[in-house]
Motif scaffolding. Sequence first.
Motif, PDB file in Angstrom:
ATOM      1  N   SER A  97     -40.735 -19.558  -1.451  1.00  0.00           N
ATOM      2  CA  SER A  97     -40.914 -18.279  -2.220  1.00  0.00           C
ATOM      3  C   SER A  97     -40.938 -17.045  -1.042  1.00  0.00           C
ATOM      4  O   SER A  97     -40.284 -16.037  -1.326  1.00  0.00           O
ATOM      5  N   ASP A  98     -41.564 -17.275   0.066  1.00  0.00           N
ATOM      6  CA  ASP A  98     -41.587 -16.406   0.953  1.00  0.00           C
ATOM      7  C   ASP A  98     -41.657 -17.018   2.448  1.00  0.00           C
ATOM      8  O   ASP A  98     -42.830 -17.736   2.709  1.00  0.00           O
ATOM      9  N   ALA A  99     -40.412 -17.004   3.178  1.00  0.00           N
ATOM     10  CA  ALA A  99     -40.450 -17.658   4.555  1.00  0.00           C
ATOM     11  C   ALA A  99     -41.209 -16.810   5.341  1.00  0.00           C
ATOM     12  O   ALA A  99     -41.845 -17.555   6.483  1.00  0.00           O
ATOM     13  N   ARG A 100     -41.666 -15.614   5.127  1.00  0.00           N
ATOM     14  CA  ARG A 100     -42.464 -14.977   6.211  1.00  0.00           C
ATOM     15  C   ARG A 100     -43.881 -15.679   6.250  1.00  0.00           C
ATOM     16  O   ARG A 100     -44.734 -15.426   6.914  1.00  0.00           O
ATOM     17  N   ALA A 101     -44.159 -16.173   5.202  1.00  0.00           N
ATOM     18  CA  ALA A 101     -45.489 -16.851   5.042  1.00  0.00           C
ATOM     19  C   ALA A 101     -45.632 -18.247   4.952  1.00  0.00           C
ATOM     20  O   ALA A 101     -46.522 -18.847   4.840  1.00  0.00           O
ATOM     21  N   ASP A 102     -44.298 -18.793   5.470  1.00  0.00           N
ATOM     22  CA  ASP A 102     -44.210 -20.204   5.627  1.00  0.00           C
ATOM     23  C   ASP A 102     -44.614 -20.762   7.016  1.00  0.00           C
ATOM     24  O   ASP A 102     -43.860 -20.291   8.017  1.00  0.00           O
ATOM     25  N   GLU A 103     -45.383 -21.539   7.279  1.00  0.00           N
ATOM     26  CA  GLU A 103     -45.741 -22.090   8.610  1.00  0.00           C
ATOM     27  C   GLU A 103     -44.454 -22.604   9.502  1.00  0.00           C
ATOM     28  O   GLU A 103     -44.504 -22.360  10.691  1.00  0.00           O
ATOM     29  N   LEU A 114     -31.293 -12.195   9.516  1.00  0.00           N
ATOM     30  CA  LEU A 114     -30.879 -12.308   8.405  1.00  0.00           C
ATOM     31  C   LEU A 114     -31.421 -11.723   7.186  1.00  0.00           C
ATOM     32  O   LEU A 114     -30.683 -11.639   5.983  1.00  0.00           O
ATOM     33  N   GLY A 115     -32.743 -11.411   7.284  1.00  0.00           N
ATOM     34  CA  GLY A 115     -33.608 -10.909   6.248  1.00  0.00           C
ATOM     35  C   GLY A 115     -33.776 -12.202   5.172  1.00  0.00           C
ATOM     36  O   GLY A 115     -33.813 -11.889   4.014  1.00  0.00           O
ATOM     37  N   VAL A 116     -33.774 -13.322   5.412  1.00  0.00           N
ATOM     38  CA  VAL A 116     -34.132 -14.445   4.508  1.00  0.00           C
ATOM     39  C   VAL A 116     -35.586 -14.258   4.229  1.00  0.00           C
ATOM     40  O   VAL A 116     -36.523 -14.481   5.179  1.00  0.00           O
ATOM     41  N   VAL A 117     -35.767 -14.162   2.814  1.00  0.00           N
ATOM     42  CA  VAL A 117     -37.257 -14.139   2.308  1.00  0.00           C
ATOM     43  C   VAL A 117     -37.491 -15.323   1.399  1.00  0.00           C
ATOM     44  O   VAL A 117     -38.034 -16.252   1.851  1.00  0.00           O
ATOM     45  N   SER A 118     -36.913 -15.227   0.503  1.00  0.00           N
ATOM     46  CA  SER A 118     -36.839 -16.286  -0.518  1.00  0.00           C
ATOM     47  C   SER A 118     -35.493 -17.486  -0.298  1.00  0.00           C
ATOM     48  O   SER A 118     -34.550 -16.869  -0.081  1.00  0.00           O
ATOM     49  N   TYR A 119     -36.019 -18.629  -0.532  1.00  0.00           N
ATOM     50  CA  TYR A 119     -34.998 -19.628  -0.158  1.00  0.00           C
ATOM     51  C   TYR A 119     -34.947 -20.853  -1.022  1.00  0.00           C
ATOM     52  O   TYR A 119     -36.038 -21.436  -1.361  1.00  0.00           O
ATOM     53  N   GLY A 120     -33.953 -21.171  -1.460  1.00  0.00           N
ATOM     54  CA  GLY A 120     -33.682 -22.564  -2.162  1.00  0.00           C
ATOM     55  C   GLY A 120     -32.509 -23.363  -1.787  1.00  0.00           C
ATOM     56  O   GLY A 120     -31.347 -22.758  -1.814  1.00  0.00           O
ATOM     57  N   GLY A 121     -32.631 -24.527  -1.259  1.00  0.00           N
ATOM     58  CA  GLY A 121     -31.662 -25.423  -0.596  1.00  0.00           C
ATOM     59  C   GLY A 121     -31.731 -26.496  -1.478  1.00  0.00           C
ATOM     60  O   GLY A 121     -32.664 -27.350  -1.303  1.00  0.00           O
ATOM     61  N   GLY A 139     -32.706 -14.962  -1.061  1.00  0.00           N
ATOM     62  CA  GLY A 139     -33.049 -13.706  -1.440  1.00  0.00           C
ATOM     63  C   GLY A 139     -33.753 -12.926  -0.472  1.00  0.00           C
ATOM     64  O   GLY A 139     -34.285 -13.419   0.579  1.00  0.00           O
ATOM     65  N   HIS A 140     -33.753 -11.475  -0.467  1.00  0.00           N
ATOM     66  CA  HIS A 140     -34.259 -10.582   0.432  1.00  0.00           C
ATOM     67  C   HIS A 140     -35.553 -10.294   0.252  1.00  0.00           C
ATOM     68  O   HIS A 140     -36.318  -9.376   0.864  1.00  0.00           O
ATOM     69  N   GLU A 141     -36.169 -10.778  -0.995  1.00  0.00           N
ATOM     70  CA  GLU A 141     -37.625 -10.406  -1.524  1.00  0.00           C
ATOM     71  C   GLU A 141     -38.324 -11.551  -1.866  1.00  0.00           C
ATOM     72  O   GLU A 141     -37.490 -12.449  -2.016  1.00  0.00           O
ATOM     73  N   PRO A 142     -39.583 -11.817  -1.869  1.00  0.00           N
ATOM     74  CA  PRO A 142     -40.252 -12.851  -2.347  1.00  0.00           C
ATOM     75  C   PRO A 142     -40.020 -13.225  -3.650  1.00  0.00           C
ATOM     76  O   PRO A 142     -39.638 -12.082  -4.657  1.00  0.00           O
ATOM     77  N   ARG A 143     -39.719 -14.502  -4.006  1.00  0.00           N
ATOM     78  CA  ARG A 143     -39.377 -14.969  -5.296  1.00  0.00           C
ATOM     79  C   ARG A 143     -40.418 -16.174  -5.964  1.00  0.00           C
ATOM     80  O   ARG A 143     -40.304 -16.976  -5.091  1.00  0.00           O
ATOM     81  N   SER A 144     -40.661 -16.195  -6.952  1.00  0.00           N
ATOM     82  CA  SER A 144     -41.053 -17.398  -7.545  1.00  0.00           C
ATOM     83  C   SER A 144     -39.932 -18.188  -8.545  1.00  0.00           C
ATOM     84  O   SER A 144     -39.640 -17.558  -9.451  1.00  0.00           O
TER      85      SER A 144
END
Length: 617
Positions: A97-103, A114-121, A139-144
């Motif tokens: 949901s938010d890579a900035r908060a992922d350890e 690259l501005g990666v914030v939310s990611y689904g792979g 996505g460039h914004e947090p996302r649920s």
Amino acid sequence: MARQDQDPRAGADTARRRVLRLAGLSAAPDPGMDRFARLVARLLHVPVALVSLAEDGRQILPGMLGLPEPWAGRRALPLSHALCRHVVATQRPLIVSDARADERLRTSPAVRELGVVSYGGMPLTDGDGLLLGALCAIGHEPRSWDPAELADLEDLAAACSAELRQRILSAQLRSAQKVLETARAAAERARGEAESLRREAQTGLDHAELLLKTSEELAQTSGLDDVRRRLHDLLAGVGKPSYAGLLVADRNELRRIPDPDDVSSVEREILTLPTDAAFPSARALREGRTVFVPDREALVAAYSPDAVGLFDRLGLTTVMCLPLWGSRALLGVLAIGWARRHEVGITERATLTAASGYIAQAVERAQYLDERISVARELQEAMLTDLPLANRVEVSALYQPAADDHMIGGDWYDAYHLPLASPGAEPALMVTVGDISGHDMHAATVMGQIRSMLRQATLDHPPYSPATVLAALDAACAVLPVEASGTLVHARLDPAPPAMPWTLTWSNAGHPPPLLRAPDGRVHVLEAHDVLLHQAFKDASRTEHRRELTPGSTLLLYTDGLVERRGHDIEAAITQLAGLLNRHGNDPLPELLRRISERMAQPPPEDDVVLLALRVP
């Protein structure tokens, strides 16, 4: 000295290099892979989508949308910037949901550069299960992430993997074809074997194409009719059936979804079946398994005369019914039929079973959407006001939903009498037409709140000034707060003695101008307006205007869905509307509104439409 075992990671890298070479993929644009990136971006509403494949210490991007330079031009990312490597390493989906908060990821250059914030792979694999990379939504914004979105991403990844496998198979077949062509020159037997292999390969390609096409086409469906409409063309490449039908479970019966484009279809003769009916489709539902009827003799022996008669009228000899399993229950049955006796081989049966899984997902999604839309429509229509019975003034309204069933709007009308100024007096009439921005359940809900707040504000502010009421509404929305944005016209119609002019007082919050038709046919556009309703304009000045309505005058209020079309001039549409009011203004009000709706709503509107007309005596 014995040689140590080879590093398994090196073996996987070698296998990937071979697979990518067969698939013809490198750090260069590929139209097919770019198409999957576009589908991911469109379905999941993300700015960046990638088909990312592992290759020799980097990630190549044959499919890409939205990545900035220089990476877009290079079509490759170093491993330090590629979150796909976590999918490859774990062989599992990576949902963040938010890579900035992922350890694991917050220090990655992908977040910073690259501005990666939310990611689904989702993993991409070849036919042997080798993990090649990932289909990524960024996505460039947090996302649920919504489970339905992740299911769509997983389906697209499965389709992308199928295309990779198809390419690999095609490359292998091309290589095999060269060998077989050499063998043909040597012997007739080799020629026959090559032809047999070609046919089998073509069948495999047809089946792979069916699954890819099914996953792609059904991801775009919006209702059960749409799913049914696409069935026959989707299944035409496998076994060439002459019929493909859809039946959905509905309590204790099966409900047939007939072809919406064929009103004379034999299907419509029997639209519902009890679940205990002696039909192959009902048996497939009861037993939760595929039911195969090879010929008419088997149908006569095991099923009812009604079943035999229906399949005879459909011209079918062989029938196969596959259960459609949803995520929680059995949803219905897919019925496939052939006019001539048809043997369904193992590969064909497996392919049709896999296709039925995609069809089941589309049915489940369509039923969910249909249910939501039905509830929203009922809610919206329940909130539309019953028009008051006025002593002398005529009042009529018309509500027309948008052409797209998914567009649940915030349009409304309202009309109600004010308290009597004195005993025996004729009450004044308040009327409103408005449009809350948005096309979803939220818009319809906010519309109901605003309508109720407007009524309360009106009754709380004698002598019922429209401008004062709108100012009070602005203040209430800012304090509560109510996230309302939209336009409206709020007006008061004061009665007069017979043969005397009535008085119209109104305030316009950014709404399309009302039209006033005089008894002589002249139409006046009441253009004066203030800013729209929005919490940012809580201190906006609200003004009101007055106009005398001579006996026989007709006032027309409407929402922007009537006059606003993409690519068309709204001023020209209002002029056209004024012309219709001029020509037909003496018609009974319901007939007038019907004429306007029929003439102005072609093509069908993309937004809801509300019309409210009043005629003073």
